[in-house]
Design an enzyme around this catalytic site. Structure first.
Site, short mmCIF file in Angstrom:
data_model
loop_
_atom_site.label_atom_id
_atom_site.label_comp_id
_atom_site.label_asym_id
_atom_site.label_seq_id
_atom_site.Cartn_x
_atom_site.Cartn_y
_atom_site.Cartn_z
N ASP A 182 -10.52 52.83 6.11
CA ASP A 182 -10.43 53.90 5.13
C ASP A 182 -11.02 55.14 5.79
O ASP A 182 -12.14 55.55 5.51
CB ASP A 182 -11.19 53.53 3.86
CG ASP A 182 -11.19 54.65 2.82
OD1 ASP A 182 -10.35 55.56 2.94
OD2 ASP A 182 -12.04 54.62 1.92
N ARG A 183 -10.26 55.72 6.71
CA ARG A 183 -10.80 56.80 7.53
C ARG A 183 -9.96 58.07 7.49
O ARG A 183 -10.30 59.06 8.13
CB ARG A 183 -10.95 56.33 8.98
CG ARG A 183 -9.64 56.09 9.69
CD ARG A 183 -9.73 55.20 10.90
NE ARG A 183 -10.73 55.56 11.88
CZ ARG A 183 -10.97 54.82 12.99
NH1 ARG A 183 -10.27 53.71 13.20
NH2 ARG A 183 -11.88 55.20 13.85
N ASP A 217 -16.81 47.61 23.60
CA ASP A 217 -17.69 48.75 23.79
C ASP A 217 -18.93 48.36 24.60
O ASP A 217 -19.41 49.12 25.44
CB ASP A 217 -18.13 49.33 22.45
CG ASP A 217 -16.94 49.72 21.58
OD1 ASP A 217 -15.95 50.25 22.12
OD2 ASP A 217 -17.00 49.48 20.36
N ARG A 276 -5.03 51.06 19.00
CA ARG A 276 -5.11 50.61 17.61
C ARG A 276 -3.77 50.88 16.92
O ARG A 276 -3.42 52.03 16.66
CB ARG A 276 -6.23 51.33 16.85
CG ARG A 276 -7.63 51.01 17.36
CD ARG A 276 -8.02 49.57 17.02
NE ARG A 276 -9.40 49.29 17.39
CZ ARG A 276 -9.78 48.80 18.56
NH1 ARG A 276 -8.85 48.55 19.49
NH2 ARG A 276 -11.05 48.55 18.81
N GLU A 309 -10.01 34.82 26.21
CA GLU A 309 -9.24 33.61 25.90
C GLU A 309 -9.64 33.18 24.49
O GLU A 309 -10.67 32.54 24.29
CB GLU A 309 -9.54 32.52 26.91
CG GLU A 309 -9.27 32.92 28.36
CD GLU A 309 -9.99 32.01 29.33
OE1 GLU A 309 -9.84 30.77 29.19
OE2 GLU A 309 -10.71 32.52 30.20
N ASP A 328 -22.14 46.30 14.88
CA ASP A 328 -21.39 46.92 15.99
C ASP A 328 -22.22 47.09 17.24
O ASP A 328 -21.69 47.07 18.35
CB ASP A 328 -20.89 48.30 15.55
CG ASP A 328 -19.57 48.26 14.81
OD1 ASP A 328 -19.47 47.46 13.85
OD2 ASP A 328 -18.65 49.01 15.18
N TYR A 361 -14.93 51.46 7.49
CA TYR A 361 -14.10 50.27 7.70
C TYR A 361 -14.75 49.07 7.04
O TYR A 361 -15.96 48.96 6.97
CB TYR A 361 -13.79 50.04 9.19
CG TYR A 361 -14.81 49.31 10.02
CD1 TYR A 361 -14.79 47.92 10.12
CD2 TYR A 361 -15.76 50.00 10.77
CE1 TYR A 361 -15.69 47.23 10.92
CE2 TYR A 361 -16.66 49.33 11.59
CZ TYR A 361 -16.63 47.94 11.65
OH TYR A 361 -17.52 47.27 12.44
N ASN A 388 -8.40 51.20 24.30
CA ASN A 388 -8.66 50.85 22.90
C ASN A 388 -7.49 51.16 21.97
O ASN A 388 -7.64 51.88 20.98
CB ASN A 388 -9.91 51.60 22.42
CG ASN A 388 -11.03 50.66 22.04
OD1 ASN A 388 -10.83 49.48 21.80
ND2 ASN A 388 -12.24 51.18 21.98
#
Length: 339
Positions: A104-105, A280, A168, A243, A316, A88, A166
């Site tokens: 791009d997976r 996560d 997407r 928020e 991440d 990604y 999650n």
């Protein structure tokens, strides 16, 4: 206590600083992905964390394994095969310009994995908790079947099962998500989501919420949590409340329905360095908090503080210790230099 997570780890290629893709002449390489991020956080908190996935036998697959090991994650049950690792691309936003993620997976090694590919009996040996996200079954029908196989094996082995919804939209439609995730809820004990996940996946929205406008009062999400808990027989439902005032400044808190009681966390004003992986890090904090014998309120506060700190860390992974999180929970939010 050992925690096992299952999902995709990807190469992250980020434009440096706040450059736009069109300005960048180089990209910064790192690795990340929902369940891998959780495993890394838990390892930094001192738990025995094991990550299961499928990676190609090439330098990028090797690089992902090496990075996970460097953070103390057990990679012994990672299957090797397939042609490529998912990628990604990240453009970090600023002020009123939002961050942009391009995936791009397609055809990644784990997205081609199916049931029978993983040694779940071995992976769950000595474990007490299994975690996955809604991203993993969204990768394709075969990996959705593998996720169901993992959940069945985890429950059969007596593990607690948690799922971060999650959602997407670039991976599947709400209708596809609802069908698949509803079937997986049979084995789930703890559900985690953000302000929009329950509505996108299960059609359960918070009355009066305006996510785009930054209004996410916790009161409306209590009923969302109760509806989810009653519908699927869940022990706990936790919802993060962001928020979003700009790409740089967010309010950050959460609520949780735990053993029938609605709990609300402290709220933090966050100035963002990197928000990718924020959810996560919350999931990891909650798992750690509940496994370490904290009360529901204490576990929620630990999770929110952990994810608050993650927003200050590039990449991440949430590279903070349990002691650092506990210091923030205890009231040390000054950011003063530690000497």
């Amino acid at each position: 206590m050992r925690v096992v997570t299952f999902g995709e780890i990807m190469m992250r290629l980020a434009a440096p600083g706040r450059l736009r893709f069109s300005q960048a002449r180089e990209l910064e390489l790192s690795y990340g992905g929902g369940e891998a991020n959780v495993a890394v956080s838990l390892a930094h908190f001192g738990l025995d964390a094991r990550f299961v996935t499928r990676l190609p036998r090439n330098p990028f697959g090797d690089g992902a394994v090496s990075v996970l090991r460097s953070h103390g994650v057990d990679t012994s049950f990672i299957a090797r095969g397939g042609e490529r690792i998912g990628i990604y691309f990240l453009e970090t936003g600023a002020s009123q310009r939002p961050s942009v993620v391009v995936y791009d997976r397609a055809g990644s090694a784990v997205s081609q994995a199916g049931p029978g590919e993983f040694d779940w009996a071995g992976a769950f040996e000595g474990a007490g908790w299994f975690h996955f996200t809604g991203i993993t079954p969204a990768l394709g029908p075969k990996v959705a079947e593998a996720t169901a196989e993992a959940c069945r094996a985890a429950k059969g082995a007596g593990l607690t099962v948690s799922c971060d919804l999650n959602y997407r939209k670039k991976l599947w439609s709400p209708a596809q998500a609802r069908e698949t995730m509803t079937s997986l809820m049979e084995w789930v004990d703890v559900v985690i989501g953000n302000e929009e996940d329950a509505e996108k996946v299960f059609g359960i929205g918070a009355e009066g919420a305006n996510v785009e406008g930054g209004h996410v009062a916790a009161e409306g999400y209590e009923q969302v949590a109760r509806t989810l808990a009653e519908k699927f027989g869940l022990k706990s439902v936790a919802i993060t409340l962001r928020e979003s005032r700009s790409a740089d400044e967010n309010g950050w808190s959460a609520m949780m329905l735990h053993e029938g009681r609605a709990l609300r966390s402290r709220r933090y004003d966050v100035r963002i360095v990197d928000r990718v992986g924020g959810g996560d890090s919350f999931a990891a904090g909650l798992i750690y908090g509940l496994l370490s014998g904290r009360t529901g309120q204490e576990a929620l506060e630990f999770a929110v503080a952990a994810s608050c700190l993650k927003h200050s860390v590039s990449g991440d992974f949430n590279l903070v210790s349990a002691a650092e999180v506990e210091a923030l929970v205890g009231g040390d939010a000054s950011g003063r230099v530690q000497r």
